[in-house]
Design a protein around this motif. Structure first.
Motif, PDB file in Angstrom:
ATOM      1  N   THR A  64      -8.643   0.745  -3.888  1.00 26.17           N
ATOM      2  CA  THR A  64      -7.684  -0.322  -4.202  1.00 26.17           C
ATOM      3  C   THR A  64      -7.493  -1.284  -3.033  1.00 26.17           C
ATOM      4  OG1 THR A  64      -5.888   1.132  -3.480  1.00 26.17           O
ATOM      5  CG2 THR A  64      -6.385   1.118  -5.835  1.00 26.17           C
ATOM      6  N   CYS A  65      -7.693  -0.793  -1.803  1.00 20.66           N
ATOM      7  CA  CYS A  65      -7.444  -1.590  -0.602  1.00 20.66           C
ATOM      8  C   CYS A  65      -8.660  -1.512   0.312  1.00 20.66           C
ATOM      9  CB  CYS A  65      -6.255  -1.056   0.187  1.00 20.66           C
ATOM     10  SG  CYS A  65      -4.773  -0.841  -0.790  1.00 20.66           S
TER      11      CYS A  65
ATOM     12  N   CYS B 210       0.844  -1.210   0.000  1.00 23.11           N
ATOM     13  CA  CYS B 210       0.000   0.000   0.000  1.00 23.11           C
ATOM     14  C   CYS B 210       0.869   1.247   0.000  1.00 23.11           C
ATOM     15  CB  CYS B 210      -0.837   0.042   1.271  1.00 23.11           C
ATOM     16  SG  CYS B 210      -2.450  -0.579   1.011  1.00 23.11           S
TER      17      CYS B 210
ATOM     18  N   ASP C  84      -2.660   4.898  -3.032  1.00 17.73           N
ATOM     19  CA  ASP C  84      -3.782   3.958  -2.923  1.00 17.73           C
ATOM     20  C   ASP C  84      -5.017   4.612  -2.323  1.00 17.73           C
ATOM     21  OD1 ASP C  84      -3.303   1.102  -3.754  1.00 17.73           O
ATOM     22  OD2 ASP C  84      -1.435   1.468  -2.668  1.00 17.73           O
TER      23      ASP C  84
END
Lengths: 436, 436
Positions: B179-180, B126, B130
């Motif tokens: 994205t996370c 990460c 992100d």
């Protein structure tokens, strides 16, 4: 005991002329930033506006207005002028249909926002020795993280209780020695009831200060909250588009909310002519951000009706005061701290083929609780297919919950049983005391 | 593509000998702080323990254990060694009956905790580019604010979605380019289902990394989550007593969780003899905080069963790895990320005069959802007073919700219909796959 100290003495008591010079300087920087965003690049470009357009604070009127519609049409990042790599947070209004209103923050913006809340809390006597409990919802709603970061910046001991579970809130107030609480007005009254039910006198706790906001209320309701809980209750104004809470806040005089003019330009306009109204007269509040480095907003039409309170405040702060919000210029209503547009309800209802197009939203108080009921006429379906209607009712309720983040009552009624309107349909009936 | 960078290279790859010297130094400081807290002043004083007791890291065994019971009996601030004026946050376990477990944090503690989470997120790739979405509950639960502050420290763009509303979570994932994601394993599977229902391929989004924790799960479940969502899923371990998430975290090797030994001393003991077990053998994890300046905890008996995974990790980090949690030494169970003790349920049930003392908690999976059912025998009341029983069922359900913060099914059953146990009653039946 009056608080005569300031969190940022120089900024809070800055002579008006100097404050306006600061505003001009920050507005010019804001316009430079705007020209980096796809949306403003276009709308300022078309008008040939650059930072040089601004020589005095009155030049703000040469800038175009920004509307909620602009935010929606340029969802999610069309107003971002900063580098997205520097974004550290996104907040958003509720809603899964249509585009929600989204605000993106840099680290500077989060710190500046926290500082405004710390300043506001300090103004009413909160210190780093206080214990601050927040009964706002957390997550995307700005009342949670906004006050959290502000109270931590102040150095208070924070209790992030979040919304609901009144017995637990009271347990925290007693056991952690909570002195300051952030709550919407209706919830403050609910807490007073639960104190009573539990046989606990709120005056036996250390609670002395309440921050109330995010929901329209009268001064009588404020005084009632103060009596019931044995506290001082201070009004707070904010909106997600302008960061969240911390835009304007009452001082210990309780005579209107100081709008932090080093961070915002305040205008009150006639919503029809779009011209400024004189101080003391009610109009629509228009706000411009001055301290955001990610997503600046110029002349945002808040649709909130209020007025500038004339005269100086005995507290010594030079930032002008606004009156409590008197109403809206659009059909948005606020229930339990949540902003709702009838359109959001309509968008869900049209998805059900068995329903007609006539519906009515009723807002009412039961005891001290606000209740929202949606009546909708059937069309094609009969009221005698009971199990089916029951399923449908539940289903609509769930979909509305997803959309507006609170659960209204839903009633499917016979065709023709709701009032028919000629011309513009009346979609909202607000029976709550002091409103509608 | 392997991540070969470190958030804090020197600390993460520190040679063991140097790391242990650092632990000794920090443990000595921690003991000095302990001696400022009412609780430890007494228990260390009785044993004549001072920071001089610690010469080598093995001397940690000369310190007394601390139990959850100690935290409860010294509620809320008996373990606080710092000055309460410096406290900026309180987190607490659920529960309104009995004393919850409370942790108090200084500004240093909050920053140190955020740094551990930033380090953990950085470890699996990460970066500040992100977009991180958090589906944890916020408020007093540490999974919300813990990851929020950590991800902001990393510089990621955070989306504080909070728990629930899967359609909205998916809308955010798509529109904000998430994205996370942080999610409990069962919720990750639920999200995959909703993606499917909505006809959206999760692989068409930018989502690539999941942080999963706070709920026991098997490696098969992890692989399933990875397949369903097209992501890499990394295990995370934490507990409120030790700050919250960010105690131990998997690296990209996915071969066990590095426990951040610059902030915690890790021991694995035999829960009966209280002696250390050899590396690779399962025992109870015992943790000591090394970097807290408000509320230090010495040799906390976590009741979690795990083992130290022998050998070096190819990632180059020298902090030892623990295996996924294998079970508990007490009767606590975890459902939907919430820790529940049968005693919490029992405390509610005894308040109802019409109920017997025999009850059974059943945990089961329905689809991918975990469900908790409480069966309790009637005594004195008959099953034929239906409306009354219905009211009582609702009432018990509400009281349980207040206590454990999730709503179980409640069934009032005829006296004698639950299994009678000789000796220690079996209160929990865990029928979920891979457990019990």
């Amino acid at each position: 005991m009056k608080n005569v100290e300031y969190w940022q003495p120089e900024l809070e008591t800055m002579p008006r002329q100097q404050l306006e010079a600061l505003q001009v300087e920050k507005l010019r920087r804001t316009i430079d930033l705007c020209l980096q965003s796809p949306f403003y690049k276009r709308v300022l470009g078309e008008r040939g506006i650059t930072s040089d357009t601004i020589k005095t604070i009155d030049d703000v009127r040469r800038l175009p207005f920004t509307t909620k519609q602009d935010l929606r049409e340029n969802y999610p990042f069309g107003l971002v002028g900063g580098n997205m790599k520097d974004a550290i947070r996104i907040h958003s209004s509720s809603g899964t249909t249509g585009n929600p209103t989204v605000v993106t923050y840099s680290r500077h913006d989060i710190e500046s926002w926290a500082n405004m809340i710390a300043r506001s809390m300090y103004m009413v006597g909160c210190r780093d020795t206080d214990v601050f409990q927040n009964s706002s919802g957390y997550g995307m709603f700005t009342g949670g993280l906004g006050f959290q970061y502000g109270a931590e910046k102040l150095g208070a001991t924070t209790v992030p209780a979040a919304a609901g579970n009144s017995k637990r809130q009271i347990m925290f107030i007693r056991d952690f020695g909570t002195t300051c609480l952030h709550a919407i007005p209706s919830y403050a009254i609910r807490l007073a009831e639960v104190f009573h039910e539990e046989g606990i006198d709120p005056r036996s706790t250390k609670l002395h200060t309440l921050f109330i906001g995010a929901e329209p209320h009268t001064d009588e309701q404020r005084r009632r909250i103060e009596r019931l809980l044995g506290v001082k209750a201070y009004n707070s104004f904010g909106m997600t588009e302008m960061n969240g809470p911390g835009v304007a806040f009452e001082c210990q005089e309780q005579n209107g909310m100081h709008l932090w003019e080093d961070n915002y330009i305040l205008e009150i306009i006639d919503p029809d002519t779009l011209e400024p109204v004189p101080d003391g007269e009610i109009g629509e509040m228009v706000l411009t951000t001055l301290d955001r480095t990610m997503m600046p907003i110029l002349r945002y039409r808040t649709h909130d009706l209020t007025r500038i309170l004339p005269g100086d405040c005995p507290c010594g702060r030079t930032h002008r005061r606004i009156d409590r919000i008197k109403g809206r210029t659009d059909d948005m209503f606020i229930i339990k701290g949540v902003n709702v547009f009838p359109m959001q309800v309509e968008k869900i209802l049209v998805k059900y083929p068995g329903l007609g197009s006539n519906y009515l939203i009723t807002l009412d108080s039961e005891g001290d609780n606000d209740v929202m009921t949606v009546d909708v006429e059937l069309d094609g379906l009969n009221t005698d297919v009971y199990p089916e209607l029951q399923r449908m009712t539940k289903d609509i309720q769930r979909a509305l919950k997803d959309e507006i983040l609170l659960t209204p009552r839903v009633r499917l009624v016979k065709k023709g049983s709701l009032p028919q309107s000629e011309g513009k349909a009346v979609r909202v009936k607000d029976l709550r005391p002091g409103r509608g």
